[in-house]
Design a protein around this motif. Structure first.
Motif, PDB file in Angstrom:
ATOM      1  N   ALA A   1       1.055  -1.230   0.042  1.00 46.59           N
ATOM      2  CA  ALA A   1       0.099   0.068  -0.121  1.00 46.59           C
ATOM      3  C   ALA A   1       0.851   1.412  -0.080  1.00 46.59           C
ATOM      4  O   ALA A   1       1.584   1.346   0.884  1.00 46.59           O
TER       5      ALA A   1
ATOM      6  N   LEU B   1      -6.732   0.274   1.657  1.00 43.11           N
ATOM      7  CA  LEU B   1      -6.439   0.449   2.986  1.00 43.11           C
ATOM      8  C   LEU B   1      -6.932   1.666   3.844  1.00 43.11           C
ATOM      9  O   LEU B   1      -7.677   1.386   4.728  1.00 43.11           O
TER      10      LEU B   1
ATOM     11  N   HIS C   1      -9.079  -2.397  10.018  1.00 48.80           N
ATOM     12  CA  HIS C   1      -9.813  -2.202   8.856  1.00 48.80           C
ATOM     13  C   HIS C   1     -11.123  -2.989   8.855  1.00 48.80           C
ATOM     14  O   HIS C   1     -11.156  -4.221   9.385  1.00 48.80           O
TER      15      HIS C   1
ATOM     16  N   LEU D   1      -4.416  -4.495  11.203  1.00 51.93           N
ATOM     17  CA  LEU D   1      -3.230  -4.959  10.388  1.00 51.93           C
ATOM     18  C   LEU D   1      -2.255  -4.205  11.119  1.00 51.93           C
ATOM     19  O   LEU D   1      -2.327  -3.196  11.517  1.00 51.93           O
TER      20      LEU D   1
ATOM     21  N   TYR E   1       3.411   1.018   3.083  1.00 52.70           N
ATOM     22  CA  TYR E   1       3.083   0.202   3.840  1.00 52.70           C
ATOM     23  C   TYR E   1       3.244  -1.199   3.459  1.00 52.70           C
ATOM     24  O   TYR E   1       2.613  -1.559   2.521  1.00 52.70           O
TER      25      TYR E   1
ATOM     26  N   SER F   1      -0.879 -10.183   9.716  1.00 55.39           N
ATOM     27  CA  SER F   1      -1.050  -9.068   8.762  1.00 55.39           C
ATOM     28  C   SER F   1      -0.753  -9.039   7.634  1.00 55.39           C
ATOM     29  O   SER F   1      -1.253  -8.523   6.879  1.00 55.39           O
TER      30      SER F   1
ATOM     31  N   LEU G   1      -3.436  -8.358   4.561  1.00 51.76           N
ATOM     32  CA  LEU G   1      -2.982  -7.393   3.459  1.00 51.76           C
ATOM     33  C   LEU G   1      -3.066  -7.883   2.246  1.00 51.76           C
ATOM     34  O   LEU G   1      -3.540  -7.254   1.224  1.00 51.76           O
TER      35      LEU G   1
ATOM     36  N   LEU H   1      -6.893  -7.986   1.596  1.00 56.34           N
ATOM     37  CA  LEU H   1      -7.389  -6.551   0.970  1.00 56.34           C
ATOM     38  C   LEU H   1      -7.009  -6.389  -0.253  1.00 56.34           C
ATOM     39  O   LEU H   1      -7.808  -5.926  -1.045  1.00 56.34           O
ATOM     40  N   ARG H   2      -5.710  -6.956  -0.831  1.00 59.38           N
ATOM     41  CA  ARG H   2      -5.528  -6.531  -2.208  1.00 59.38           C
ATOM     42  C   ARG H   2      -6.236  -7.102  -3.000  1.00 59.38           C
ATOM     43  O   ARG H   2      -6.753  -6.697  -4.212  1.00 59.38           O
TER      44      ARG H   2
END
Length: 279
Positions: free
Chosen positions: A117, A137, A229, A235, A254, A262, A266, A269-270
């Motif tokens: 991020a 994010l 989040h 995270l 990030y 975490s 992440l 989330l991507r």
């Protein structure tokens, strides 16, 4: 506005860019070099029809905000950005302090950080550019008005309500924001941007005003930052801050330690963020 020259300049700038130059996949084979019109429109947040009319020398005179978005999408240098403004009949931005124009080299770095991020800010908190994962994010700022893209303003004025900052970390983040802003203001007392932000928050936020009186000074540096989040949970990310002294800008990246929870969140989330961008 010189519509014919403006249109020709847009076409030539678009033709010299490859999709990978702006963080897009190469896609199917292309009949002509450069980006497609719809890709430039996507990068600037305008409709494809509006952009097509600009290239056909029959569009309306674009706003200063739209010119800035075009300069960023087409990876223009400062001189090219000024030329674009002149062709549109506008006076180019005269950056009396911090610049809102992100250099093409910084944007290319941003585009290549697909699994981290990353976003570019000026040194007093305006988010100038984001990659897809940063938008997932911390929220996509591209559609927000300029005044609503400042991280410090949003931090001190968006309460009450859900926050990405865990409650236990709020005081530390608040002190960091204020201490950094004080350092920026002292370094450039005649820059109207940070001065106006300080005046606004001192009068509008009791929390900010109290911290300002403490007179703490600290420049934002690398740290461990936690995000609560709403989609993937907590995270804990390593925040690296890379400075561009010439433009008073920062590339903030990030990342998460591989093998950690975490890191997995992440990555999730991507994937979720990319899916969301396609609807």
């Amino acid at each position: 506005m010189d519509r014919n020259e403006f249109a020709d300049f847009l076409r030539r700038c678009r033709a010299r860019l490859a999709p990978t130059d702006v963080g897009l996949g190469p896609g199917a084979r292309r009949r002509t070099p450069g980006l497609r019109r719809e890709e430039v429109a996507q990068l600037t947040g305008m409709s494809t029809d509006y952009y097509a009319r600009l290239e056909q020398a029959r569009g309306p005179r674009p706003s200063r905000q739209m010119l800035t978005a075009l300069a960023r999408a087409l990876r223009l240098t400062d001189d090219e950005r000024d030329h674009l403004f002149h062709l549109a009949g506008e006076e180019p931005p005269r950056d009396r302090g911090t610049s809102g124009h992100v250099p093409p080299g910084i944007l290319r770095v941003l585009d290549r950080l697909y699994d981290a991020a990353a976003q570019v800010t000026n040194d007093w908190g305006d988010i100038l550019a984001q990659n897809a994962l940063a938008a997932a994010l911390v929220g996509d700022v591209s559609a927000r008005p300029p005044a609503d893209r400042n991280m410090v303003r949003r931090f001190f004025t968006e309460r009450p309500g859900p926050s990405l900052t865990p409650a236990a970390d709020r005081e530390r983040h608040a002190r960091t924001h204020v201490a950094n802003l004080r350092a920026v203001l002292a370094a450039r007392p005649d820059d109207p941007g940070p001065a106006a932000l300080v005046a606004e928050l001192r009068s509008g936020s009791a929390e900010f005003a109290a911290l300002w009186e403490a007179h703490e000074v600290a420049v934002q540096r690398s740290s461990i930052t936690r995000f609560e989040h709403p989609m993937v949970g907590l995270l804990e990310l390593e925040c690296e801050v890379l400075l561009s002294a010439e433009h008073a800008q920062r590339l903030i990246v990030y990342t998460a330690q591989p093998g950690t929870e975490s890191y997995e969140r992440l990555e999730l989330l991507r994937v979720l963020g990319l899916q969301d961008l396609t609807v």
